[in-house]
Design a protein around this motif. Sequence first.
Motif, short mmCIF file in Angstrom:
data_model
loop_
_atom_site.label_atom_id
_atom_site.label_comp_id
_atom_site.label_asym_id
_atom_site.label_seq_id
_atom_site.Cartn_x
_atom_site.Cartn_y
_atom_site.Cartn_z
N PRO A 56 0.80 -1.24 0.00
CA PRO A 56 0.00 0.00 0.00
C PRO A 56 0.83 1.28 0.00
O PRO A 56 0.39 2.30 -0.56
N LYS A 57 2.01 1.27 0.59
CA LYS A 57 2.81 2.50 0.65
C LYS A 57 3.37 2.89 -0.72
O LYS A 57 3.88 4.00 -0.89
N ILE A 78 15.13 8.03 -1.93
CA ILE A 78 15.66 6.75 -2.39
C ILE A 78 15.42 5.65 -1.35
O ILE A 78 15.07 4.52 -1.69
N ASP A 79 15.63 5.99 -0.08
CA ASP A 79 15.51 4.97 0.98
C ASP A 79 14.08 4.47 1.12
O ASP A 79 13.85 3.28 1.34
N LYS A 80 13.12 5.37 1.00
CA LYS A 80 11.71 4.99 1.16
C LYS A 80 11.10 4.48 -0.13
O LYS A 80 9.97 3.96 -0.12
N ARG A 81 11.81 4.66 -1.27
CA ARG A 81 11.29 4.27 -2.59
C ARG A 81 9.97 5.00 -2.88
O ARG A 81 8.99 4.41 -3.32
N GLN A 82 9.98 6.30 -2.61
CA GLN A 82 8.78 7.10 -2.82
C GLN A 82 9.15 8.43 -3.47
O GLN A 82 10.22 9.00 -3.22
N LEU A 83 8.26 8.89 -4.32
CA LEU A 83 8.37 10.20 -4.97
C LEU A 83 7.17 11.03 -4.55
O LEU A 83 6.04 10.54 -4.58
N ALA A 84 7.42 12.28 -4.15
CA ALA A 84 6.35 13.17 -3.73
C ALA A 84 6.36 14.43 -4.59
O ALA A 84 7.42 15.03 -4.81
N LEU A 85 5.20 14.82 -5.07
CA LEU A 85 5.03 16.10 -5.74
C LEU A 85 4.32 17.02 -4.77
O LEU A 85 3.15 16.80 -4.42
N VAL A 86 5.03 18.04 -4.29
CA VAL A 86 4.52 18.92 -3.24
C VAL A 86 3.40 19.81 -3.78
O VAL A 86 3.51 20.39 -4.87
N GLN A 87 2.30 19.89 -3.01
CA GLN A 87 1.13 20.66 -3.40
C GLN A 87 1.03 21.96 -2.59
O GLN A 87 1.76 22.17 -1.61
N VAL A 93 1.26 14.63 -3.66
CA VAL A 93 0.87 13.43 -4.38
C VAL A 93 2.07 12.49 -4.28
O VAL A 93 3.17 12.83 -4.72
N GLN A 94 1.86 11.33 -3.68
CA GLN A 94 2.96 10.40 -3.43
C GLN A 94 2.81 9.16 -4.31
O GLN A 94 1.73 8.61 -4.46
N TYR A 95 3.94 8.73 -4.87
CA TYR A 95 3.97 7.56 -5.75
C TYR A 95 5.08 6.62 -5.28
O TYR A 95 6.13 7.06 -4.81
N GLY A 96 4.88 5.33 -5.48
CA GLY A 96 5.96 4.38 -5.27
C GLY A 96 6.88 4.36 -6.47
O GLY A 96 6.45 4.56 -7.61
N VAL A 97 8.17 4.16 -6.23
CA VAL A 97 9.14 4.13 -7.32
C VAL A 97 10.12 2.97 -7.11
O VAL A 97 10.27 2.43 -6.03
N SER A 172 9.16 -4.26 -10.04
CA SER A 172 10.37 -3.60 -9.53
C SER A 172 10.06 -2.34 -8.72
O SER A 172 10.96 -1.75 -8.12
N ILE A 173 8.79 -1.92 -8.67
CA ILE A 173 8.43 -0.76 -7.84
C ILE A 173 8.63 -1.13 -6.37
O ILE A 173 8.17 -2.15 -5.90
N GLY A 174 9.33 -0.26 -5.65
CA GLY A 174 9.67 -0.55 -4.26
C GLY A 174 10.99 -1.28 -4.11
O GLY A 174 11.43 -1.53 -2.98
N GLU A 175 11.63 -1.59 -5.23
CA GLU A 175 12.90 -2.32 -5.20
C GLU A 175 14.07 -1.42 -5.57
O GLU A 175 13.89 -0.32 -6.10
#
Length: 212
Positions: A56-57, A78-87, A93-97, A172-175
Amino acid sequence: MNRRILIAAMLIAPLAACNSRGPVNVAADDDSAWYIGSMPDKPYDVPLVDKSRLDPKYRRQIVRYGGPEKPGTIVVDIDKRQLALVQEDGTAVQYGVGVGKLGFSWKGEARVGRKGVWPDWSPTTTMVSLNPDLPRTRKGGLDNPLGARALYLYQGNRDILFRIHGTNEPWSIGEQLSSGCVRMLNEDIVDLYERVPVGTTVLIKRNGKYRV
């Protein structure tokens, strides 16, 4: 060549700097099980991923954001494997990468220098020197490692050869598997692409820091 054989070949001998290197720790032999339909796009429809297969994250979501970055900034952790677009409203808006394997990820500040729709892929000079048999270009499409969209990262007027792009390897998302680029689900990079203009600031951090 059918898609399953093609995916296996790509995992053994990657065609792009942004492709995975080495075996993936998630079974990729049942590729079709990851997809549940498609989203209209041109010139190809975008395959839609079964989100129940993702932690889910790593699913696209709106989250509270308390960082110091100004609205419109892309922040990659990089550590959390997440990308955030600041509003504007204190959210992001947060995405897994998926990110580069240890020693391959770049961190620092850049900007979106240009954007591409179903972009072609070309190897870097270093890649060609290591593998002279690599094709010099690969047309955009469903099996292209850059996926449906790409954001090309620049510092000044210089393309630093790192991208935020789609992937045909949703497992590979989250990896931490790629050779350095930040990869997203194709449907997520399409969403991000529509939200950000050329010139957008991109901050990529590791261990909470953007600087080397």
